[in-house]
Scaffold this active site. Sequence first.
Site, mmCIF file in Angstrom:
data_model
loop_
_atom_site.group_PDB
_atom_site.id
_atom_site.type_symbol
_atom_site.label_atom_id
_atom_site.label_comp_id
_atom_site.label_asym_id
_atom_site.label_seq_id
_atom_site.Cartn_x
_atom_site.Cartn_y
_atom_site.Cartn_z
ATOM 1 N N LYS A 5 -10.087 2.478 -2.500
ATOM 2 C CA LYS A 5 -10.154 1.825 -1.153
ATOM 3 C C LYS A 5 -11.543 2.254 -0.351
ATOM 4 C CE LYS A 5 -7.529 1.569 3.310
ATOM 5 N NZ LYS A 5 -6.491 1.772 3.806
ATOM 6 N N CYS A 9 -5.645 -2.711 2.015
ATOM 7 C CA CYS A 9 -5.405 -2.771 3.732
ATOM 8 C C CYS A 9 -6.505 -2.715 4.359
ATOM 9 C CB CYS A 9 -4.515 -1.523 3.970
ATOM 10 S SG CYS A 9 -3.727 -1.674 5.666
ATOM 11 N N GLU A 61 0.816 -1.087 -0.041
ATOM 12 C CA GLU A 61 -0.082 -0.094 -0.101
ATOM 13 C C GLU A 61 0.997 1.280 -0.095
ATOM 14 O OE1 GLU A 61 -2.355 0.487 3.521
ATOM 15 O OE2 GLU A 61 -3.837 1.808 2.524
#
Lengths: 291, 291
Positions: free
Chosen positions: B106, B143, B33
């Site tokens: 995300k 993540c 990330e």
Amino acid sequence: MACVDDPARNLAKQLALFGRAVKRGARVLCTQELFASPYFCQVEDHRFFDLAEPIPGPSTDAFAAFARRHAVVVIASLFERRARGLYHNTAAVIDADGSMLGIYRKMHIPDDPLYYEKFYFTPGDTGFRAWRTRYATIGVLVCWDQWFPEGARLTALQGAEILFYPTAIGWHPGEKAKYGEVQHDSWEVIQRGHAVANGCFVCVPNRVGHEIVRTADGTPVSPDGIEFWGQSFVAAPNGRVVERAAPDREQVLVVECDLAKVETARTHWPFLRDRRIDAYGDLTRRFVDER
Amino acid sequence: MACVDDPARNLAKQLALFGRAVKRGARVLCTQELFASPYFCQVEDHRFFDLAEPIPGPSTDAFAAFARRHAVVVIASLFERRARGLYHNTAAVIDADGSMLGIYRKMHIPDDPLYYEKFYFTPGDTGFRAWRTRYATIGVLVCWDQWFPEGARLTALQGAEILFYPTAIGWHPGEKAKYGEVQHDSWEVIQRGHAVANGCFVCVPNRVGHEIVRTADGTPVSPDGIEFWGQSFVAAPNGRVVERAAPDREQVLVVECDLAKVETARTHWPFLRDRRIDAYGDLTRRFVDER
């Protein structure tokens, strides 16, 4: 526990095991899946519908009396006869005063070699549920449900601090050497994952013992039956296994679940805060084939 | 990999590491990330918006050239500048001919001590996605998404055979002795659970190294920063960790993912067959407070 053919003996043994648990301080007790009989789903045989019972019925009466006498919550996994020709794999939840709080009918029904449950059980129509019992808010799901994160989530979203999964899973003895360890590990991992994802306890009582179901004339329905892998366990909200039973013998696990840990887990790992409920609509689709 | 302050050096190192992976036969490559910079979200500081870049932009140009030259798929986790004052934590997916297949923004954004991402990143509006690349159908999540079974499921339902999770997670050094092992274990377990639940591969490249972010005048924003725990891993569809990197040094993992195992997993553990899509509607609710 390990089961014998006679339901009365299984019930007596179950109550004796519960008695040992109560002596050690247990307050919420849960049977394994279909504790009252061998795991008959190893074959599709109409004889076995005779094992079913109504709810409320003899088993829940016995558990309700036990619950009232000892002031404990009881979760009982039963073969429910709902109507002529309509059967479910059902968990009854009895509060510490002996009153019936409600039932959960197994929503996800398996059908795999020696686990022919779709023949016996109509998929549940209760939806996923949680109950505020005297000692904790609990949810109950049953065996095959344990592979579906959706069921765990929906139960947690109703406030469950502890998810119970009465279970009957084991090895095909012929596969055990090659796949046994991985199969057991997948099973434990996914349920530990439910504990983490939902910040709650997960308690999984599983059957133990080697069972070979037979047809009416005594013929085994498979060469080697199922070796149920035991290893009942309790996972904490961080996913850690707090206690795990043996794979090869009956055991009573009594595990303290500090419910304050649910709040701690959920504020330190605040997943419920951040769920993208605006973007989860396709979870009700079978597959997202096209946009 | 471990990052330095200079984005150009991080990009050069990333390309060099990708070069090593290609030499060992890698065909789908994924960065950790926000590989281009230190993990600046340890503080809320407007300076760091300068690290963002457009997509397409300099990083995707470099990766597209690399992808075309080596005929490999590249997944790059980037700090996306979408418009003035509108930023995302975005993954770009580039096919083996160098063409941009698409982006994933995300969806779940954390906000916890030293992980102040809600200050920087608007939650994604792409939804969950999968792409048919030259070598596999892949999905990318980032993540914090890894803690949400919903994201994994929605990506798998679009056909993903491999889920990639570029990640930057580590220990608060002061907590490591007491909580470090459990935290890492929760993280690995829940993602192994996604592999089991969805019968797919899960690949998780994570940052490594100890980073202490500083304010403009050089003051550390925390006494001890974050010790990123590395331990990138690949889990098979049965949830087993096929390979795991070290916690304390840079490493290139090249892991063969036999895509036929996805079909094997899903027919032997047929969860997609049995999902109760008629009963999952409440997954789009924040909490099921009442019926």
